[in-house]
Design a protein around this motif. Structure first.
Motif, short mmCIF file in Angstrom:
data_model
loop_
_atom_site.label_atom_id
_atom_site.label_comp_id
_atom_site.label_asym_id
_atom_site.label_seq_id
_atom_site.Cartn_x
_atom_site.Cartn_y
_atom_site.Cartn_z
N ASN A 1 0.88 -1.15 0.00
CA ASN A 1 0.00 0.00 0.00
C ASN A 1 0.92 1.21 0.00
OD1 ASN A 1 -1.63 2.14 0.61
ND2 ASN A 1 -2.80 1.05 2.22
N ASN B 1 -5.98 -8.92 -0.52
CA ASN B 1 -6.36 -7.65 -1.11
C ASN B 1 -7.38 -6.94 -0.23
OD1 ASN B 1 -4.70 -7.71 -3.30
ND2 ASN B 1 -6.20 -8.68 -4.65
N THR C 1 1.36 -8.07 -10.23
CA THR C 1 0.27 -7.49 -11.01
C THR C 1 -0.92 -8.46 -11.02
OG1 THR C 1 1.42 -8.42 -12.89
CG2 THR C 1 1.65 -6.06 -12.53
N SER D 1 -3.87 -6.44 -9.47
CA SER D 1 -4.56 -5.73 -10.55
C SER D 1 -6.07 -5.57 -10.32
CB SER D 1 -4.28 -6.42 -11.90
OG SER D 1 -4.59 -7.79 -11.80
N ARG E 1 -6.43 -2.60 -8.11
CA ARG E 1 -6.08 -1.36 -8.82
C ARG E 1 -7.22 -0.97 -9.76
NH1 ARG E 1 -0.98 0.45 -8.94
NH2 ARG E 1 -1.12 1.16 -11.09
N TYR F 1 -8.15 1.39 -6.45
CA TYR F 1 -7.12 1.50 -5.42
C TYR F 1 -5.74 1.54 -6.07
CZ TYR F 1 -10.96 0.22 -2.33
OH TYR F 1 -12.15 0.19 -1.67
N PRO F 2 -5.44 2.64 -6.80
CA PRO F 2 -4.14 2.69 -7.49
C PRO F 2 -2.98 2.81 -6.51
CG PRO F 2 -5.30 4.79 -7.70
CD PRO F 2 -6.24 3.86 -7.01
N ASN F 3 -3.32 3.08 -5.24
CA ASN F 3 -2.26 3.17 -4.24
C ASN F 3 -1.67 1.80 -3.91
OD1 ASN F 3 -4.87 2.67 -3.24
ND2 ASN F 3 -4.20 3.11 -1.15
N ARG G 1 0.16 -1.48 -5.05
CA ARG G 1 1.08 -1.69 -6.16
C ARG G 1 1.90 -2.94 -5.97
NH1 ARG G 1 2.46 1.97 -10.27
NH2 ARG G 1 4.28 0.88 -11.04
N GLU H 1 -2.98 0.77 -16.78
CA GLU H 1 -2.72 1.26 -15.42
C GLU H 1 -2.90 0.11 -14.42
OE1 GLU H 1 -1.71 4.23 -14.45
OE2 GLU H 1 -1.94 3.79 -12.30
N ALA H 2 -3.96 -0.68 -14.66
CA ALA H 2 -4.25 -1.77 -13.73
C ALA H 2 -3.12 -2.80 -13.72
CB ALA H 2 -5.58 -2.43 -14.09
N GLN I 1 -0.07 -2.19 -14.38
CA GLN I 1 1.20 -1.49 -14.16
C GLN I 1 2.11 -1.58 -15.37
OE1 GLN I 1 1.11 -3.08 -9.63
NE2 GLN I 1 3.05 -2.14 -10.20
#
Ligand SMILES: Nc1ncnc2c1ncn2[C@@H]1O[C@H](COP(=O)(O)OP(=O)(O)OP(=O)(O)O)[C@@H](O)[C@H]1O
Ligand SMILES: Nc1ncnc2c1ncn2[C@@H]1O[C@H](COP(=O)(O)OP(=O)(O)OP(=O)(O)O)[C@@H](O)[C@H]1O
Ligand SMILES: NCCCCNCCCN
Ligand SMILES: [Mg+2]
Ligand SMILES: [Mg+2]
Lengths: 307, 268, 349, 376, 376
Positions: free
Chosen positions: C123, C203, C219, C223, C226, C230-232, C234, C311-312, C314
């Motif tokens: 996170n 998750n 990922t 993913s 994300r 929740y793009p935070n 990673r 983006e999801a 990465q």
């Protein structure tokens, strides 16, 4: 030749005192005839797997050459002092025992109420206990995660009300026990309810009339007469509890490793079927040894005056 | 006869039962909430509600097949296991016969077995016999495990069955089949009903045996399990909620019909 | 006889309606797919005799080459027919692609599609990406993190991870000292974990704030979170580590034809089908988890991915993450290590 | 007794002569040395008896003497441990209950608890696939016969009173209508009046149908009024079987004599001249008996053949004593008279009761022909 | 009857005068308008009665008249639907069975099937925490009292015969030893002899202990011999309660008269002169009665007060007829005599039986003082 069906049906009415000495037209005793379908099923459906598992248990570790090798190595590995797998056995059996005892206490009042107190509502109340069972236990356990987790129903709800958050209970050994109580409740409750229904009301009346207090009636009349239900409920709970795994995985965050999980790891990530089989066999021996020992002390036939 | 202490006890038992029922439904309600929230991950209070997951679940052909498979397996297992277990229970609890003691113990063995191991061993066995695993083999696997359980459940009631009733019926000229239909079954009915319920639920919810023995046929627990572990989405709790609701609807409707029929048939 | 049916044993995704339904209708075939959640369970099914049942099996990279092929559970693909597909894939997958080939390099054992880095997930609100990348596995050696992380139940990777946390290259043979260090590290790491669980639980715990990071994650596992807003969260690949300098581990799925005496002709059809750009994109974003696919090397495929999708998974760092990762492989003393790891888990209770 | 003569005795245990003349009638049930043991206890300990078609045989005996066990064997509920039971000449030891043309009214009733009164009674008719309407009609007939009100047809049988249940059991057996009916204390829970009514119904049914009845009762009156023959059981054995008259007036043993009601019994010794003297001394006059007797025996005098001897009346034997107690038995009065060490019972009709009260000195007496001499 | 006088009646339903004089004794049980309904059927339909400390009250009545239901309410097994039950002045409607100093011997016995004979009997002693050895000693005493052999102590109670079970139930209640004992047909499954023995034991126990007994029986003799008062129930009501003598000789209704044995009953009409005539015609002579009577009534003549009128003997009323049938009732002979449309019953002592056979023409007669005039 009589058809199997006829033979089967004839069981129903044969006297249970069926004299062995008498040359009957059918030499097979009624009990055996009644048992025949189950025996057949188990011989065909269980004996072979049992033999397979036993054979694997004695096969070379990590191999798949069952029936071609014989070794005690798997058992030797299990009992080796450095091996801590015994702790998994202890955990599983302790959880099973605790679950059995606690559930007996939790379920008894409900079973009693269903039989004696809820009257015409009893049917409805008892189906209320059934509905949730149509959901897989994993999903139900996950529901508890959603309840207890941070920002879940409890914590989030309390915070929403402006209170401090909920307690941290997830991912602890206690959560596992809680999950087991939750999942196995029906296995205790239903047999117990059925067992309590077997107590003729007359006998309770008679005992009370003879001055017996509630405790005495319970101990001397209700408990022994409901014993088949209670014992079978306890047996099922114990056996299932000893094989429990999902509660630890979902609610307990694997804070405890149960023996079922050790067996699973042996069969999966370790690809060590012989070890897994040996563990499974050992579990069967221990659980059946314990259960049968207790059953032999609490002989139903004797309790119920059948012998 | 009601005394104050008895009334107190009754109240206590009611409160306790209500509490346990509440606890029983709490996670189901949580699951229902999760199924109705738009987000894949749960937070409370729910940020955005959505029926998306319900719609997806209902629309899914795959899930329809799963429900069909699970139902079919569970129904067959229920019927067959009740039949086997009914006689098994008589042998267990009613008749005195030489092998009884052994039978009483042997029948427990399959229950003592860890189910995944039993499932895998059965799969080996089916393959050795050249039988392709499918939902039919899953039925057999379920039976191996469930018949003993149901036998025990029905045996509870058989223990209190009065054999003189069958003697009397037989003495009145009734055939075995007739006695079964008219006397034994109706009297043992609560036990059989409980046994059937157990059979259905144990089969319906079974994962470990189905995992290994259903072959390419999937079942709800298999699907749910794989979804839960990888690829979780709120379809999982949504399906759970649907199961509860449909079971509730079916059982309540069935119960109502039976009650009405019975009331019509018998008034005293 | 089986030309209208196809049975697939796979990780989640290939069993989705999005992927299967077009194939079903175009071939008028009955396609059954079962998704299991770890490689060994799937392989157990074949070992128990289900080779007669399945046509395709989809598992992580080393299993085909190092386990299933030697055990005779799968059979090779016609090289001439399938190798050309590799040429349209991302550069790393050029034929002959190592994980798709038999040990001796002669046979083509399967096709590659999904892949991804798989180390740990943080996170970034709690631990920044750069801190995580720089500290790498040492994060887990920091006593202050105890109780704040989770571990995914993914024991093969956990074996790698424990070695890495102990500063040891997992894929080399290990001496007694290595194993001691492994054992001690395993005990510490498992003892300090708040929870061990599946990726959905992890998750959820991450989203809820129960934990700040979890190991064995990439990922693949993060993913969906994300994508869910929740793009935070990673997937992080350490900058460096003991595997010839690399600190991450990645996976590549290989889909093989099962050594089925009556293999469905649709098996190879299906393998071709999923190479198509649209299908490959669907596979990448099939319900459950979202992953990069090797077919993204084909621009026709790549252009199907939206910005959010990239983006999801990465995409921005995918190449570097993969470059910092060693590929999933068999640990020489895996059995012993797994034993120690399991024993360490037991000490949690 | 008009009916008693229809069926003279047949079995060895019998006391009646002239039996041989009728032996040609085939017995419907024949028991040869039938035994039933539970563990090492013989509940039925070697019974030989023939029961003829159409007979009404009553079995009496103390509690636990094996009556129920005997009936259960005859009905096919229990297999004999040894011995033979034949039905119309065929061995039926192992023939199950449903293959015998017999029916038992259980002492424990064995009503089907999940059925109504009507359904219980209809059960055997349903077995025979009789149409529902016809069945109901018949069930109501039988309910009338046992004096159950019509609206009980739909009543839950477990909600019936003890006597009502007993009547349902009876009606159910009647509905079955087999050749041989066994009754195990079928009227024990009924009031006197209803008992009389049903005794009559039973007797009528027996007479009209020509069926064979085997009947257990503890009521002496029932046994006397209804039976062609009465068998007395003791400890698993049949100690005497014969017409009611026989049993009552010529009991084979003291046990039989005492079993049929309170009696005065005097232990006696044989004198050198062949006569008898009271064991405690004093001569006694008895009628001669044909049976061989040992040196000691018992003289039985029933309370109702004892009388108070006053004024000019005489009796063969006389004893003086004092009234100790008096009881009304309804139609009769019973007096306990103290004489020496013993208490004697004298029973007189209420009408003939002579205003005697406790403490009055009296002389009691009986005639030789009323005294029964039995072995010990 | 010596004991009958100890406890004169108290309740409204009573027929005996002089009751008031003894009313000061506190009743142990007092029932005021007690009712029990099942659905809309009243099994007990308004009963008022006082039972005094130390009394032996017997309840008789037809099957289904509510006797068991009444006892179950008294014992606390069932709460009355309305009315009041007081025990020594305290309302106990809602006091549960274990809080009442009472004990019921169930008609259904309610033995504990999972316990041996001994354990069943010891149960109330165990409740009282009596040490095991002492318990066993007492249990064996009670087994002796009900004539169960010592080795039955360890016998499975479900393997006992009907009569044996009944005795276990009795012994269990004795062992409890409460102030008030309720018995629901406790001797119905016993043979005559054993019944007599246990009647005596019961009576002795009652006398010696001073306890209150309420007893249901269908045996007239039991009711007559044992009770201080007998209550007759019909359709949920207590139609008469009084000493056995009262009930027998002064039945309040035709129902009571007929209930206590077979009787000859003649419907009669009042004549203008105040006398009575048979409904079918012909004068009849009866003793005057004090109770107010309607215009129709019934004259009851018991069979044993009927007699054959021959030679010089006379009787107030005479009827001619033909002997239709004769039965031996053991100590007595019963004759059915056909006269006109009716069958009359005449019962004479066996000794006095006059060799009459069916078909003989006879004159039967009875005296006015033996005829009982009752309302309908
Ligand atoms: N639970 C019940 N539900 C409905 N009716 C009942 C119930 N219990 C008893 N009755 C009815 O109440 C009446 C009185 O029953 P009770 O058992 O008191 O009779 P009883 O006088 O003891 O008869 P018996 O001499 O036959 O034992 C009977 O008609 C019976 O059918
Ligand atoms: N299953 C059994 N096991 C052991 N003993 C038994 C069993 N059944 C009956 N008995 C015994 O056998 C004897 C005869 O029993 P049975 O029931 O035939 O007596 P009965 O003559 O019918 O007595 P009652 O008049 O009391 O009903 C009794 O002593 C009884 O205890
Ligand atoms: N327990 C699951 C972890 C394994 C990760 N493998 C990813 C492959 C998915 N296609
Ligand atoms: Mg009997
Ligand atoms: Mg009654």
């Amino acid at each position: 030749m009589r058809s199997w069906w006829e033979t089967e049906m004839s069981v129903l009415t044969a006297s249970h005192e069926e004299a062995a000495a008498k040359p009957s037209h059918l030499a097979i005793p009624a009990g055996l005839r009644a048992a025949a379908p189950v025996i057949l099923l188990l011989v065909l459906g269980f004996l072979a797997p049992l033999v397979t598992v036993a054979a694997y248990a004695f096969a070379t570790p990590k191999s798949f050459d069952v029936f071609r090798s014989f070794t005690l190595a798997n058992f030797a590995a299990i009992v080796e002092p450095s091996n801590t797998v015994w702790t998994s056995f202890v955990w599983s059996l302790s959880y099973a025992l605790a679950t059995t005892i606690l559930l007996a206490i939790i379920a008894y009042p409900i079973a009693y109420g269903l039989n004696r107190m809820f009257g015409k509502w009893a049917g409805l109340v008892s189906v209320l206990f059934v509905f949730p069972l149509f959901v897989s236990e994993n999903v139900r356990l996950y529901g508890w995660v959603l309840f207890f987790i941070k920002n879940g129903v409890l914590d989030g709800g309390l915070k929403w009300l402006g209170l401090a958050g909920g307690p941290e209970v997830l991912y602890t050994p206690g959560a596992i026990l809680f999950g087991m109580l939750y999942v196995y409740l029906p296995f205790m409750l239903f047999p117990m309810t059925l067992g309590l229904a077997m107590i003729p009301k007359d006998l309770v009346d008679a005992a009370r009339d003879l001055g017996a207090g509630r405790l005495m009636i319970w101990r001397e009349i209700e408990l022994p007469l409901a014993m088949p239900g209670i014992l079978i409920g306890m047996l099922l709970t114990f056996v299932l509890g000893a094989g429990a795994i999902a509660e630890s995985k979902i609610l307990g965050g694997q804070s405890v490793i149960t023996i079922a999980q050790d067996i699973e790891i042996a069969f999966t990530y370790a690809q060590n079927w012989p070890l897994g089989s040996a563990l499974a066999l050992l579990l069967v021996v221990i659980v059946s040894g314990l259960a049968l020992f207790i059953l032999s002390r609490l002989d139903l036939d004797r309790i119920l005056g059948r012998r | 006869m009601e005394t104050r202490s008895h009334i107190q006890l009754r109240a206590l038992v009611k409160v306790w039962t209500a509490f346990v029922v509440f606890a029983l439904y709490l996670p189901v309600v949580c699951g229902a909430l999760a199924g109705l929230s738009k987000g894949r991950y749960f937070g409370f209070p729910i940020r955005i509600f959505s029926t998306e997951w319900w719609e997806k679940t209902v629309a899914s052909l795959e899930i329809q097949t799963l429900v069909q498979n699970s139902l079919l397996i569970a129904l067959i297992v229920t019927l067959v296991s009740v039949f086997f277990a009914f006689f098994g229970a008589l042998a267990f609890a009613r008749y005195d016969w030489k092998g009884r003691r052994l039978f009483q113990k042997a029948i427990l063995l399959p229950i003592f077995f860890p189910q995944p191991v039993l499932g895998l061993a059965l799969l080996l066995w089916f393959n050795a016999l050249g039988i392709n695993p499918s939902w039919q083999t899953a039925v057999i696997a379920h039976l191996v495990w469930i018949v003993p359980v149901v036998t025990l459940v029905i045996a509870i009631q058989v223990y209190s069955f009065d054999p003189t009733l069958e003697e009397a019926a037989r003495d009145l000229g009734a055939s075995r089949w007739f006695i079964l239909k008219e006397i034994t079954l109706p009297i043992l009915w609560p036990g059989i009903w409980s046994g059937a319920l157990f059979a259905f639920l144990l089969s319906w919810g079974n994962f470990p045996l189905s995992l290994y023995t259903a072959g390419v046929d999937s079942t709800i627990p298999k699907w749910l399990y794989s979804k839960m572990v990888a690829g979780y989405s709120p379809m999982v709790p949504a399906l759970g909620t649907m199961s509860t609701l449909s079971a509730a609807t079916l059982l309540l409707a069935g119960g109502l019909v039976i009650t009405l029929l019975r009331r019509r048939r018998r008034d005293v | 006889a089986r030309d209208k049916e196809l049975n697939i044993l796979c990780w989640e995704g290939y069993n989705s309606a999005q992927v299967l339904d077009p194939f079903r209708s175009s071939h008028a075939a009955t396609v059954k797919a079962e998704s299991l959640t770890n490689d060994p369970t799937m392989i157990n099914r074949l070992r128990a005799g289900e080779t007669k049942l399945w046509d395709l099996i989809n598992v992580n990279n080393p299993w085909a080459r190092k386990v299933m092929a030697p055990a005779g559970l799968i059979k090779p693909l016609p090289r001439a027919e399938f190798e050309p597909y590799f040429d349209a894939m991302l550069p790393n997958f050029k034929a002959p692609y190592r994980w798709a080939m038999s040990d001796d390099g002669k046979d083509l054992l399967g096709m590659a599609q999904r892949f991804g880095p798989y180390s740990f997930v943080v996170n970034t609100d709690k631990i920044s990406k750069s801190t995580a990348e720089e500290q790498g596995w040492d994060l887990f050696n920091d006593p202050s993190i105890a109780g704040k992380y989770g571990i995914q139940e993914s024991e093969d990777w956990n074996v790698f991870n424990i070695f890495l946390i102990a500063g040891i290259n997992p894929f080399k043979p290990h001496g007694e000292d290595d194993m001691k260090a492994f054992s001690a590290t395993a005990e510490k790491v498992f003892k300090g974990a708040k929870m061990v669980g599946d990726m959905a639980s992890l998750n959820q715990a991450l989203v809820s704030g129960e934990i700040d990071l979890y190991m064995t994650g990439g990922t693949y596992s993060v993913s969906p979170a994300r994508a869910d807003g929740y793009p935070n969260l990673r997937a992080v690949t350490p900058l460096k580590g003991p595997i010839d300098g690399k600190g991450g581990i990645s996976w590549i799925e290989i889909t093989s034809t099962v050594n089925n005496p009556d293999l469905s002709p649709l098996a190879t059809e299906f393998l071709k089908y999923v190479q198509a750009p649209e299908v490959a994109h669907t596979v990448a974003f099939a319900e459950g988890t979202f992953n990069p696919v090797s077919q993204m090397g084909n621009p026709k495929c790549f252009e199907l991915f939206t910005k959010d999708e990239l983006e999801a998974i990465q995409w921005d760092t995918l190449e570097e993450d993969m470059a910092r990762s060693a590929e999933y492989d068999i640990v020489p003393d895996y059995d012993k290590a797994l034993e120690l790891l399991t024993a360490a888990k037991r000490l949690r209770g | 007794m008009s009916v008693a003569m229809i069926s003279p005795p047949l079995s060895e245990a019998e006391t009646d002569a002239g039996a041989a003349t009728l032996a040609k009638a085939v017995p419907v049930l024949q028991l040869v040395d039938v035994r039933k043991t539970f563990g090492d206890f013989a509940a039925v300990d070697g019974i030989d008896v023939d029961i003829r078609e159409g007979e009404f045989v009553t079995i009496v005996g103390p509690s636990g003497s094996g009556k129920t066990t005997l009936l259960r064997m005859l009905a096919g509920m229990e297999a004999p441990s040894s011995g033979y039971i034949t039905l119309r000449g065929e061995l039926i030891n192992d023939v199950p209950a449903d293959k015998r043309p017999t029916c038992l009214v259980f002492q424990s009733l064995a009503l089907f608890p999940h059925k109504t009164v009507g359904e219980n009674i209809e059960f055997p008719l349903k077995v025979r696939k009789m149409p529902a309407a016809e069945r109901k009609r018949r069930a109501l007939d039988f309910m009338r016969m046992v004096r159950l009100p019509e609206h009980y047809y739909a009543k839950n049988v477990m909600r019936c009173s003890g006597g009502e249940k007993q009547r349902v059991a009876l009606a159910r057996a009647f509905a079955y209508d087999p050749d041989v009916l066994f009754f195990d204390e079928p009227l024990s829970a009924l009031d006197y009046k209803l008992k009389k009514v049903l005794e009559k119904e039973l007797k009528d049914l027996h007479r009209e149908s020509g069926k064979t009845f085997v009947y257990i009762t503890h009521s002496l009156e029932e046994a006397m009024v209804m039976s062609d023959r009465v068998g007395v059981m003791s400890r698993g054995r049949l100690v005497q079987i014969g017409t009611p008259e026989d049993i009552y007036t010529r009991p084979a043993t003291r046990f039989v004599a005492e079993f049929f009601g309170e009696v005065n019994s005097f232990p006696v010794k044989r004198m050198p001249d062949g006569g008898w003297t009271l064991a405690e001394g004093g001569p006694i006059i008895v009628a001669p008996v044909d049976t061989a007797m040992g040196d000691t025996a018992t003289v039985i005098v029933r309370p109702e053949t004892m009388r108070f001897v006053t004024g000019p009346s005489r009796a063969d034997n006389l004893i003086s004593g004092k009234i100790y107690n008096e009881y009304s038995l309804g139609s009769r009065m019973q007096y306990q008279v103290h004489a020496g060490e013993r208490i004697y019972l004298v029973e007189v009709a209420r009408a003939a009761a002579s205003g005697l009260v406790a403490g009055d000195a009296v002389t009691i007496g009986w005639d030789a022909r009323d005294a029964i001499l039995v072995g010990d």
